[in-house]
Design an enzyme around this catalytic site. Structure first.
Site, short mmCIF file in Angstrom:
data_model
loop_
_atom_site.label_atom_id
_atom_site.label_comp_id
_atom_site.label_asym_id
_atom_site.label_seq_id
_atom_site.Cartn_x
_atom_site.Cartn_y
_atom_site.Cartn_z
N HIS A 1 83.95 -5.31 20.89
CA HIS A 1 83.92 -3.92 21.61
C HIS A 1 83.95 -3.10 20.19
CE1 HIS A 1 84.52 -0.21 24.53
NE2 HIS A 1 84.23 -0.07 23.35
N HIS B 1 81.58 0.26 18.16
CA HIS B 1 80.53 1.39 17.84
C HIS B 1 79.91 1.30 16.76
CE1 HIS B 1 81.68 3.23 21.86
NE2 HIS B 1 82.92 2.70 21.62
N LYS C 1 76.76 -2.26 30.02
CA LYS C 1 78.07 -1.51 29.83
C LYS C 1 78.14 -0.42 30.61
CE LYS C 1 81.59 0.65 28.13
NZ LYS C 1 82.47 0.71 26.80
N HIS D 1 84.19 0.51 31.02
CA HIS D 1 84.97 1.80 30.67
C HIS D 1 85.88 2.13 31.93
CE1 HIS D 1 86.48 5.00 28.30
NE2 HIS D 1 86.86 5.46 29.25
N HIS E 1 89.02 -2.15 26.53
CA HIS E 1 90.09 -1.50 25.79
C HIS E 1 91.28 -1.13 26.85
CE1 HIS E 1 87.61 1.71 27.55
NE2 HIS E 1 86.56 1.62 26.55
N ASP F 1 87.09 -1.31 19.61
CA ASP F 1 86.70 0.03 19.77
C ASP F 1 86.67 0.92 18.56
OD1 ASP F 1 85.57 1.76 21.69
OD2 ASP F 1 87.51 2.41 22.62
#
Ligand code: DOR
Ligand code: ZN
Length: 345
Positions: free
Chosen positions: A14, A16, A100, A137, A175, A248
């Site tokens: 995971h 970004h 996602k 999420h 997460h 994350d």
């Protein structure tokens, strides 16, 4: 005493990476250590279609410095208008590894996410049919639900009903931050897994709030109380096979973190493995470190384990990086607030 650890090259399940100057700045920080990463699609505008993902993948590979190897595992951002056949094509071509799900409004750039989960039924059915994982999420967004309860309520109200209605759908609870989530993933079958971040294994809400508010510890889902962190550490270090590292790592310019309304996200990529090794060592679980960072994720996603290896060595406390430069901005590197001793050779 163990002073050196050689493991299969880890992956980040995971991550970004953003775009433009930020992508160029943060990509090497991940590619230095990790072989692959599940790349989050919450750009502005989001990565919704197969064509969007192909274009983003091209930009990522163009930003990779010469001599580095890295494989971005692309994801699609699910909207209420997502076309199931586009998802099917993007998966069949090997372009995307997961879809996602952001509940609309749950976090950074989630405005195009899903409000009415019935509207994505058709897409979820196709994903179950073709074995494409859904990365979730897991927080409700209802204003009346306290921010510290949003993950646990999501499991009961949204996740469990989705899983019951879509047998066989592979789901990654991303997460996770609570004992309830740790319990739920353990009670689940082989179609269910969970990722855990660096900060949720090392910190709790006291670290963020006592003695002054520390914006670089503010992320979503928000840090919880200590007993939740302890449940996550127990799960991660137990050797349970359906949990693995998803950092994350979420870079924001320093001025957007140190602001009146602070952006959510911790930029952990440069020191993630050092942090995780420290946690595993403290819990007498260095023998299970490789499973958490390098083996369990590929097993769940049905991908080969890396042929490459990576060595960490233990020594004096590391000089930790504090900031990196991203175009006109800096990005502040996560500071775990304690010495780290494991460095990647
Ligand atoms: O803290 C977070 N930051 N949580 C998320 O879910 C999104 C992320 C981001 O994109 O900055
Ligand atoms: Zn994220």
């Amino acid at each position: 005493m163990t002073q050196s650890l050689t493991i299969r090259r880890p992956d980040d399940w995971h991550l970004h990476l953003r775009d433009g100057a930020m992508l160029a700045a943060v990509l090497p920080e991940t590619a230095r250590h990790f072989g692959r990463a599940i790349v989050m699609p919450n750009l502005v505008p989001p990565v919704v279609t197969g064509d969007d993902a192909a274009a983003y993948r091209t930009r990522i590979m163009a930003a990779l410095p010469a001599g580095m190897t890295f494989e971005p595992l692309m994801t699609l951002y699910m909207t209420e208008d997502t076309d199931a056949e586009d998802v099917r094509r993007a998966a069949a071509s090997g372009l995307v590894t997961a879809v996602k799900l952001y509940p609309a409004g749950a976090t950074t750039n989630s405005a195009s996410g899903v409000r009415d989960f019935d509207k994505v039924r058709g897409v979820l059915d196709v994903m179950a049919e073709i074995g494409l994982p859904l990365c979730v999420h897991g927080e409700v967004t209802d204003a009346e639900i306290d921010i510290f309860d949003r993950e646990a309520v999501f499991i009961d109200r949204v996740l469990d009903p989705i899983r019951r209605a879509t047998p066989g759908l592979k789901v990654v609870m991303e997460h996770i931050t609570t004992a309830q989530a740790a319990q739920y993933v353990q009670a689940g079958d082989d179609s269910l897994a969970a990722t855990i971040t660096v900060q949720h294994l090392m910190l709790d809400r006291n670290d963020m709030l006592v003695g002054g508010m520390r914006p670089h510890y503010y992320c979503l889902p928000i840090l919880k109380r200590r007993d939740h962190r302890e449940a996550l550490v127990k799960l991660a270090t137990s050797g349970f096979s359906r949990t693995f590292l998803g950092t994350d790592s979420a870079p924001h310019p320093t001025h957007k973190k140190e602001a009146e309304c602070c952006a959510a996200g911790a930029f952990t990529a440069p020191i993630a493995l050092s942090c995780i090794a420290e946690v595993f060592e403290a819990h007498g679980a260095l023998n299970r470190f490789e499973a958490f960072v390098s083996l369990n994720g590929p097993a769940f996603y049905g991908l080969p384990v890396s042929d490459d290896t990576l060595t960490l060595t233990k020594g004096d406390p590391l000089d930790l990086p504090t900031k990196i430069t991203a175009g006109p901005d800096t990005v502040t590197v996560f500071d775990p607030g304690r010495p780290l001793h494991w460095s990647v050779a």
